[in-house]
Design a protein around this motif. Structure first.
Motif, PDB file in Angstrom:
ATOM      1  N   ARG A  76       0.862  -1.182   0.000  1.00  0.00           N
ATOM      2  CA  ARG A  76       0.000   0.000   0.000  1.00  0.00           C
ATOM      3  C   ARG A  76       0.896   1.228   0.000  1.00  0.00           C
ATOM      4  NH1 ARG A  76      -3.880  -3.293   0.094  1.00  0.00           N
ATOM      5  NH2 ARG A  76      -5.819  -3.150   1.189  1.00  0.00           N
ATOM      6  N   LEU A  77       0.455   2.262  -0.722  1.00  0.00           N
ATOM      7  CA  LEU A  77       1.104   3.571  -0.670  1.00  0.00           C
ATOM      8  C   LEU A  77       0.276   4.456   0.245  1.00  0.00           C
ATOM      9  CD1 LEU A  77       2.127   4.367  -4.371  1.00  0.00           C
ATOM     10  CD2 LEU A  77       3.557   3.517  -2.506  1.00  0.00           C
ATOM     11  N   TYR A  78       0.941   5.077   1.197  1.00  0.00           N
ATOM     12  CA  TYR A  78       0.283   5.982   2.136  1.00  0.00           C
ATOM     13  C   TYR A  78       0.865   7.375   1.971  1.00  0.00           C
ATOM     14  CZ  TYR A  78      -1.548   1.901   4.561  1.00  0.00           C
ATOM     15  OH  TYR A  78      -2.204   0.739   4.863  1.00  0.00           O
ATOM     16  N   GLY A  79      -0.007   8.379   2.129  1.00  0.00           N
ATOM     17  CA  GLY A  79       0.446   9.761   2.174  1.00  0.00           C
ATOM     18  C   GLY A  79       0.721  10.123   3.624  1.00  0.00           C
ATOM     19  N   THR A  80       0.373  11.324   4.011  1.00  0.00           N
ATOM     20  CA  THR A  80       0.610  11.759   5.385  1.00  0.00           C
ATOM     21  C   THR A  80      -0.444  11.244   6.348  1.00  0.00           C
ATOM     22  OG1 THR A  80      -0.540  13.824   4.893  1.00  0.00           O
ATOM     23  CG2 THR A  80       1.872  13.819   4.689  1.00  0.00           C
ATOM     24  N   GLY A  81      -1.574  10.784   5.846  1.00  0.00           N
ATOM     25  CA  GLY A  81      -2.647  10.298   6.711  1.00  0.00           C
ATOM     26  C   GLY A  81      -2.651   8.784   6.829  1.00  0.00           C
ATOM     27  N   PRO A  82      -3.613   8.250   7.569  1.00  0.00           N
ATOM     28  CA  PRO A  82      -3.670   6.811   7.804  1.00  0.00           C
ATOM     29  C   PRO A  82      -4.350   6.005   6.686  1.00  0.00           C
ATOM     30  CG  PRO A  82      -5.386   7.892   9.061  1.00  0.00           C
ATOM     31  CD  PRO A  82      -4.586   8.987   8.391  1.00  0.00           C
ATOM     32  N   THR A  83      -4.986   6.687   5.735  1.00  0.00           N
ATOM     33  CA  THR A  83      -5.710   6.002   4.674  1.00  0.00           C
ATOM     34  C   THR A  83      -4.780   5.721   3.492  1.00  0.00           C
ATOM     35  OG1 THR A  83      -7.723   7.166   5.318  1.00  0.00           O
ATOM     36  CG2 THR A  83      -7.707   6.125   3.141  1.00  0.00           C
ATOM     37  N   ALA A  84      -4.849   4.506   2.959  1.00  0.00           N
ATOM     38  CA  ALA A  84      -4.017   4.132   1.812  1.00  0.00           C
ATOM     39  C   ALA A  84      -4.425   4.937   0.582  1.00  0.00           C
ATOM     40  CB  ALA A  84      -4.137   2.644   1.527  1.00  0.00           C
ATOM     41  N   ALA A  85      -3.429   5.453  -0.130  1.00  0.00           N
ATOM     42  CA  ALA A  85      -3.674   6.205  -1.359  1.00  0.00           C
ATOM     43  C   ALA A  85      -3.729   5.284  -2.573  1.00  0.00           C
ATOM     44  CB  ALA A  85      -2.575   7.251  -1.554  1.00  0.00           C
ATOM     45  N   ALA A  86      -3.043   4.132  -2.497  1.00  0.00           N
ATOM     46  CA  ALA A  86      -2.981   3.215  -3.637  1.00  0.00           C
ATOM     47  C   ALA A  86      -2.585   1.825  -3.167  1.00  0.00           C
ATOM     48  CB  ALA A  86      -1.971   3.715  -4.667  1.00  0.00           C
ATOM     49  N   THR A  87      -2.881   0.845  -4.023  1.00  0.00           N
ATOM     50  CA  THR A  87      -2.424  -0.526  -3.809  1.00  0.00           C
ATOM     51  C   THR A  87      -1.434  -0.857  -4.911  1.00  0.00           C
ATOM     52  OG1 THR A  87      -4.545  -1.139  -2.825  1.00  0.00           O
ATOM     53  CG2 THR A  87      -3.149  -2.940  -3.601  1.00  0.00           C
ATOM     54  N   VAL A  88      -0.340  -1.504  -4.532  1.00  0.00           N
ATOM     55  CA  VAL A  88       0.722  -1.870  -5.478  1.00  0.00           C
ATOM     56  C   VAL A  88       0.756  -3.390  -5.596  1.00  0.00           C
ATOM     57  CG1 VAL A  88       3.193  -1.748  -5.992  1.00  0.00           C
ATOM     58  CG2 VAL A  88       2.080   0.122  -4.729  1.00  0.00           C
ATOM     59  N   TYR A  89       0.685  -3.878  -6.835  1.00  0.00           N
ATOM     60  CA  TYR A  89       0.854  -5.292  -7.129  1.00  0.00           C
ATOM     61  C   TYR A  89       2.141  -5.386  -7.937  1.00  0.00           C
ATOM     62  CZ  TYR A  89      -4.075  -5.262  -5.939  1.00  0.00           C
ATOM     63  OH  TYR A  89      -5.266  -5.078  -5.291  1.00  0.00           O
ATOM     64  N   GLY A  90       3.191  -5.953  -7.339  1.00  0.00           N
ATOM     65  CA  GLY A  90       4.481  -5.911  -8.005  1.00  0.00           C
ATOM     66  C   GLY A  90       5.195  -7.231  -8.066  1.00  0.00           C
ATOM     67  N   LYS A  91       6.082  -7.317  -9.034  1.00  0.00           N
ATOM     68  CA  LYS A  91       6.965  -8.469  -9.151  1.00  0.00           C
ATOM     69  C   LYS A  91       8.292  -7.988  -9.723  1.00  0.00           C
ATOM     70  CE  LYS A  91       4.671  -9.564 -13.469  1.00  0.00           C
ATOM     71  NZ  LYS A  91       3.744 -10.437 -14.124  1.00  0.00           N
ATOM     72  N   SER A  92       9.347  -8.678  -9.363  1.00  0.00           N
ATOM     73  CA  SER A  92      10.651  -8.358  -9.936  1.00  0.00           C
ATOM     74  C   SER A  92      11.420  -9.651 -10.144  1.00  0.00           C
ATOM     75  CB  SER A  92      11.432  -7.390  -9.042  1.00  0.00           C
ATOM     76  OG  SER A  92      11.735  -7.980  -7.806  1.00  0.00           O
ATOM     77  N   HIS A  93      12.301  -9.614 -11.127  1.00  0.00           N
ATOM     78  CA  HIS A  93      13.100 -10.780 -11.498  1.00  0.00           C
ATOM     79  C   HIS A  93      14.553 -10.342 -11.607  1.00  0.00           C
ATOM     80  CE1 HIS A  93       9.419 -12.950 -12.526  1.00  0.00           C
ATOM     81  NE2 HIS A  93       9.011 -11.808 -13.045  1.00  0.00           N
ATOM     82  N   VAL A  94      15.450 -11.078 -10.965  1.00  0.00           N
ATOM     83  CA  VAL A  94      16.886 -10.790 -11.066  1.00  0.00           C
ATOM     84  C   VAL A  94      17.347 -11.350 -12.410  1.00  0.00           C
ATOM     85  CG1 VAL A  94      19.144 -11.056  -9.998  1.00  0.00           C
ATOM     86  CG2 VAL A  94      17.082 -10.977  -8.557  1.00  0.00           C
ATOM     87  N   ARG A  95      17.776 -10.450 -13.320  1.00  0.00           N
ATOM     88  CA  ARG A  95      18.032 -10.841 -14.703  1.00  0.00           C
ATOM     89  C   ARG A  95      19.495 -11.063 -15.051  1.00  0.00           C
ATOM     90  NH1 ARG A  95      13.575 -12.940 -16.797  1.00  0.00           N
ATOM     91  NH2 ARG A  95      11.885 -11.481 -16.877  1.00  0.00           N
ATOM     92  N   LEU A  96      20.381 -10.187 -14.608  1.00  0.00           N
ATOM     93  CA  LEU A  96      21.769 -10.328 -15.039  1.00  0.00           C
ATOM     94  C   LEU A  96      22.725  -9.634 -14.089  1.00  0.00           C
ATOM     95  CD1 LEU A  96      23.010  -7.601 -16.790  1.00  0.00           C
ATOM     96  CD2 LEU A  96      21.057  -8.266 -18.168  1.00  0.00           C
TER      97      LEU A  96
END
Length: 177
Positions: A76-96
């Protein structure tokens, strides 16, 4: 057919040059560190922090991080308040591994705000990130008020094991700096 970035390339200089070119293209987008929210049509989301809710690591290449490893997360991305501003769905792969020993990973994140969705994709230096350095990946707005905007998401580690500070800067296509 071998992958685009095999762990043992027959042409390491060509592979490194290609990756460097991809990073340079992504970083040329509007939204450098000095971008201002008063630029026409630009959006700067500052003072955000990313809090990871769940993450899973796959260590196919050996102890994480190794070439072939991957990670998925929901945050979750939060600003200065307690409410989430966004949801992040992420993945990463170690390539080289670069000639200097640094590992490059490829990130693919979907960031869903109420106002629209941002897709962040690109290579980043995993070794620098693990050392606590600032890092970024290019972004493109796909829906809502972000649609058609280009930029970057910049991460600054707050403290080991803690949330990362996040800045998202995006401008309309064609406003390159």
């Amino acid at each position: 057919m071998p992958g685009l970035f095999p762990s043992r390339s027959r042409h390491p200089r060509t592979t490194t040059a290609l990756v460097t070119a991809l990073i340079a293209v992504g970083s040329a987008a509007c939204g450098g560190p000095g971008a201002s929210s008063d630029a026409p049509g630009c959006v700067v989301l500052d003072h955000l922090r990313e809090h990871v809710l769940a993450a899973a690591t796959s260590t196919l290449g050996g102890p994480y991080p190794s070439i072939g490893d991957s990670m998925t997360r929901v945050a979750r991305l939060y600003g200065t308040g307690p409410t989430a501003a966004a949801t992040v769905y992420g993945k990463s792969h170690v390539r080289l591994r670069q000639p200097d020993g640094h590992l490059l990973a490829y990130a693919d994140d979907r960031i869903e705000f109420r106002e629209g969705t941002v897709q962040a994709q690109g290579f980043y230096d995993l070794t620098d990130r693990s050392a606590g350095k600032t890092w970024f990946i290019p972004t493109i707005g796909t829906t809502g008020s972000f649609r058609g905007k280009l930029g970057r998401i910049t991460y600054r580690p707050a403290r080991p094991g803690g949330d990362e500070a996040v800045v998202i800067t995006m401008c309309p296509g064609g406003m390159l700096r």
